[in-house]
Design a protein around this motif. Structure first.
Motif, short mmCIF file in Angstrom:
data_model
loop_
_atom_site.label_atom_id
_atom_site.label_comp_id
_atom_site.label_asym_id
_atom_site.label_seq_id
_atom_site.Cartn_x
_atom_site.Cartn_y
_atom_site.Cartn_z
N THR A 1 9.64 -8.23 -10.51
CA THR A 1 8.47 -7.27 -10.10
C THR A 1 8.01 -7.66 -8.83
OG1 THR A 1 7.74 -9.57 -11.07
CG2 THR A 1 8.94 -7.74 -12.43
N LEU A 2 6.71 -6.32 -8.21
CA LEU A 2 6.34 -6.19 -7.69
C LEU A 2 4.91 -7.01 -7.22
CD1 LEU A 2 7.64 -2.88 -6.39
CD2 LEU A 2 8.73 -5.55 -6.09
N PRO A 3 4.49 -7.81 -6.97
CA PRO A 3 2.54 -8.44 -7.00
C PRO A 3 2.12 -6.41 -6.64
CG PRO A 3 3.90 -8.83 -5.16
CD PRO A 3 5.05 -8.88 -5.66
N SER A 4 0.83 -6.24 -7.75
CA SER A 4 -0.18 -5.62 -7.48
C SER A 4 -1.43 -5.94 -8.29
CB SER A 4 0.47 -4.93 -8.86
OG SER A 4 0.40 -3.34 -8.23
N SER A 5 -2.04 -4.89 -8.17
CA SER A 5 -3.36 -4.72 -9.29
C SER A 5 -3.89 -3.44 -9.17
CB SER A 5 -4.28 -5.59 -8.04
OG SER A 5 -3.92 -6.77 -7.12
N GLY A 6 -5.43 -3.53 -9.98
CA GLY A 6 -5.51 -2.70 -11.33
C GLY A 6 -6.45 -2.92 -11.70
N LEU A 7 -7.43 -2.28 -12.72
CA LEU A 7 -8.28 -2.27 -13.17
C LEU A 7 -7.95 -2.68 -14.53
CD1 LEU A 7 -10.34 0.19 -12.40
CD2 LEU A 7 -10.62 -1.78 -11.49
N PRO B 1 8.49 8.73 -0.21
CA PRO B 1 7.47 8.25 -1.39
C PRO B 1 7.79 6.89 -2.19
CG PRO B 1 7.14 10.71 -1.56
CD PRO B 1 7.93 9.95 -1.07
N THR B 2 8.93 7.18 -2.57
CA THR B 2 10.29 6.04 -3.35
C THR B 2 9.30 4.82 -2.63
OG1 THR B 2 11.21 7.48 -4.74
CG2 THR B 2 11.54 5.18 -4.76
N ILE B 3 9.98 4.96 -1.13
CA ILE B 3 9.85 3.14 -0.17
C ILE B 3 9.08 2.75 -0.31
CG2 ILE B 3 10.49 2.34 1.18
CD1 ILE B 3 12.74 3.03 -0.20
N ARG B 4 7.59 4.25 -0.04
CA ARG B 4 6.17 4.19 0.26
C ARG B 4 5.59 2.88 -1.47
NH1 ARG B 4 4.72 8.29 0.99
NH2 ARG B 4 3.41 8.79 -0.79
N LEU B 5 5.71 3.90 -2.35
CA LEU B 5 5.07 3.01 -2.95
C LEU B 5 5.82 1.79 -3.53
CD1 LEU B 5 4.83 5.83 -5.38
CD2 LEU B 5 3.31 5.23 -4.26
N LEU B 6 7.03 1.66 -3.18
CA LEU B 6 7.08 0.48 -3.82
C LEU B 6 6.97 -0.62 -2.59
CD1 LEU B 6 11.18 1.22 -4.68
CD2 LEU B 6 9.72 0.29 -6.01
N THR B 7 6.59 -0.65 -1.11
CA THR B 7 6.52 -1.53 -0.52
C THR B 7 4.83 -1.74 -0.11
OG1 THR B 7 6.50 0.07 1.36
CG2 THR B 7 8.65 -1.33 0.73
N ARG B 8 3.85 -1.04 -1.20
CA ARG B 8 2.42 -0.87 -0.52
C ARG B 8 2.26 -2.36 -1.43
NH1 ARG B 8 -1.52 2.63 -3.88
NH2 ARG B 8 -2.50 1.78 -2.48
N LYS B 9 1.68 -2.52 -0.28
CA LYS B 9 1.30 -4.38 -0.13
C LYS B 9 0.07 -4.46 -0.91
CE LYS B 9 3.28 -5.40 3.48
NZ LYS B 9 4.98 -6.60 3.40
N ALA B 10 0.34 -6.10 -1.75
CA ALA B 10 -0.03 -6.55 -2.91
C ALA B 10 -1.75 -6.30 -2.00
CB ALA B 10 -0.53 -7.34 -3.39
N ASP B 11 -2.72 -6.66 -1.38
CA ASP B 11 -4.15 -6.79 -1.32
C ASP B 11 -4.13 -5.28 -0.82
OD1 ASP B 11 -2.17 -6.55 1.24
OD2 ASP B 11 -3.53 -7.53 2.57
N GLU B 12 -3.49 -4.48 -0.14
CA GLU B 12 -4.53 -3.09 0.08
C GLU B 12 -4.06 -2.64 -1.17
OE1 GLU B 12 -1.54 1.42 0.99
OE2 GLU B 12 -1.16 -1.07 2.06
N ILE B 13 -3.24 -3.01 -2.26
CA ILE B 13 -3.33 -2.29 -3.65
C ILE B 13 -5.03 -3.28 -4.37
CG2 ILE B 13 -2.93 -1.93 -5.91
CD1 ILE B 13 -0.23 -2.24 -4.97
N ALA B 14 -5.40 -4.30 -3.99
CA ALA B 14 -6.74 -4.85 -4.88
C ALA B 14 -7.73 -4.23 -3.73
CB ALA B 14 -6.34 -6.07 -4.23
N ALA B 15 -7.71 -3.76 -2.51
CA ALA B 15 -8.42 -3.40 -2.15
C ALA B 15 -9.00 -2.21 -2.64
CB ALA B 15 -8.82 -2.84 -0.79
N GLN B 16 -7.80 -1.34 -2.97
CA GLN B 16 -7.88 0.03 -3.89
C GLN B 16 -8.82 -0.03 -5.34
OE1 GLN B 16 -4.92 2.39 -5.03
NE2 GLN B 16 -5.30 4.24 -4.21
N ALA B 17 -8.09 -0.95 -5.85
CA ALA B 17 -8.99 -1.13 -7.33
C ALA B 17 -10.61 -1.58 -7.29
CB ALA B 17 -7.80 -2.26 -7.90
N ASN B 18 -11.51 -2.39 -5.64
CA ASN B 18 -12.14 -2.94 -5.72
C ASN B 18 -13.34 -1.15 -5.19
OD1 ASN B 18 -13.31 -5.78 -5.71
ND2 ASN B 18 -10.54 -5.90 -5.43
#
Length: 473
Positions: free
Chosen positions: A405-411, A354-371
């Protein structure tokens, strides 16, 4: 029926009478008689105080009293340690439990809890065994060390190492720029004092040279030590002594070199597109005699401290009487063994750890989830709060790569009325959900970084939003 307060107080049923009522019988079945009895006595005392302050009042019926009693008992019975949604943007958040266990570690820990295990029993020899043996061989293969021992956290690993090597008032030489303080005001100089050794500072805050260590060597010197800087980084006009050079100086002076990596990662993070973090294997290869690091940070396992290094020094550490006080229990040993086994195939860590999976999540994938979540969030908070999908920056946390830091997205949730601590009240409302949502406040808004919101938990997150109770509702 309204009566005078004195009449109402006299009309409150006796405890014994209420306990025989059907509604309280259900409570006794659910919570047990002692808890119900204690809660009922306190509830009736509160009722009498309330009625004493009113000129006329209604006497609560049995069902009303039982409902109030159930609510109090339910709150009291709720576990203190609860799951939360970590939307802070810090992946390895110390206050939120750091690394998440992979499924293999959860299964291994559960089995160790539910069944007898050969914790200190040698099955082949039918005699007493050594508990660290369950993980030692894997640690040696992954670090290149001669021996290994594990304790309950890295602070304990540092303490035990220093107490063994330099206890009794001998000196440990450390660069002034590496005398760090980590979370909870925990300081390296203080743990040295507790371990019974004497700190010898050399160099300056920003610059330390080999000659500083060489001139500090003396009859009282027990070790030279290098400490990985946690939670900060010195930039500009700086100089530090590399581990290999420090090991050379230590060995020339006839003393061991100790390196505290703090976080510690068993593989090169650059293979996953992340910044490099020093590994125990690199330290051992550079000549370090003992290396300490954590199990519940980048390694992605349970809370523990790991010591690897020279066989003779590790043997001394294992014989230290404090080792028993600081040893690891069977549950965490089982989890650690399962996590270390995943490193046999590093390329699969991205999906299995899980640690590596969370650290390597793509920014566009996270943005899609936030949308996907935005509309449900807007409906939950109403027109008084603006909800926007926004880019943000996550951090690794727990002292690992503090400036990266790691590029991410959220609300980004912005109360339209900013008066009276509106943002703080909004954050408090999210913390009061059945599964508390922990975000961060910045620039007059509540930010919910979705990096650590696993897609498998997305529906659980959105399904509870209808229970959000905002101030003024």
């Amino acid at each position: 029926m309204l009566t005078s307060s004195s009449q109402a107080r006299r009309a409150i049923p006796a405890v014994d009478t209420l306990l025989k009522a059907p509604a309280f019988g259900v409570l006794i079945h659910d919570f047990g008689r002692p808890l119900v009895l204690d809660c009922l006595r306190k509830l009736l005392a509160d009722q009498r105080k309330r009625l004493a302050g009113e000129r006329s009042a209604a006497v609560p019926d049995d069902d009303t009293l039982a409902a109030e009693c159930r609510e109090r008992l339910s709150v009291a019975a709720r576990p203190s340690l609860r799951p939360v949604f970590n939307l802070t943007g810090t992946v390895l958040h110390t206050n939120l439990g750091r690394a998440l266990y992979p499924a293999e570690a959860v299964a291994a820990a559960s089995q160790a809890m539910a069944r007898p295990v050969n914790l200190e029993y040698d099955i082949d020899g039918a005699g007493r065994g050594e508990r660290d043996s369950h993980v030692e061989e894997r640690l040696l293969r992954l670090t290149g060390a001669e021996a290994a021992v594990v304790v309950n956290n890295n602070a304990a690993a540092v303490y035990l190492t220093l107490n063994t090597v330099a206890g009794g008032g001998r000196e440990v030489v450390v660069s002034r720029g590496e005398l760090v303080e980590i979370g909870g005001a925990f300081r390296v100089p203080e743990i040295m004092a507790s371990a019974g050794c004497v700190l010898r500072e050399v160099g300056t805050t920003n610059r330390t040279h080999p000659r500083d260590f060489e001139s500090a060597l003396g009859e009282r010197t027990a070790a030279l030590m290098k400490v990985h800087a946690s939670n900060y980084e010195i930039r500009g006009f700086t100089a530090e002594v590399p581990a290999a050079e420090l090991a050379r100086i230590a060995h020339a002076g006839g003393v061991p070199m100790i390196e505290d990596l703090g976080c510690g990662m068993l593989v090169d993070l650059e293979d996953f597109g992340l910044p490099h973090e020093p590994t125990p294997r690199e330290s051992i290869a550079a000549g370090a005699d003992l290396v300490t690091f954590s199990g519940d940070k980048l390694l992605g396992g349970p809370q523990c401290g790991i010591i690897v290094g020279r066989k003779d020094l590790v043997a001394r550490i294992r014989k230290n009487p404090m080792k028993r006080a600081l040893r690891l229990d069977k549950v965490r040993l089982a989890a650690l063994e399962a996590v270390l086994a995943l490193y046999d195939d590093p390329q699969r860590l991205r999906t299995r750890l899980p640690t590596i999976r969370l650290l390597t999540r793509k920014a566009d994938e996270i943005a899609a989830q936030a949308n996907r979540v935005r509309s449900a969030m807007q409906q939950a908070v109403g027109e008084g709060v603006a909800v926007d999908v926004a880019e943000c920056a996550s951090q690794i946390g727990s002292g690992a790569l503090p400036v990266d830091t790691l590029p991410s997205s959220g609300l980004r949730l912005s109360p339209l009325n900013q008066r009276g601590g509106a943002v703080d009240a909004l954050a408090d409302s999210f913390r009061r959900l059945p599964v508390p949502v922990i975000g961060r406040i910045r620039d007059g808004a509540l930010w919910l970084d979705f990096r650590c919101l696993d897609e498998s938990q997305e529906s659980e997150f959105t399904s509870q939003l209808h229970e959000l109770q905002l101030p003024g509702d």
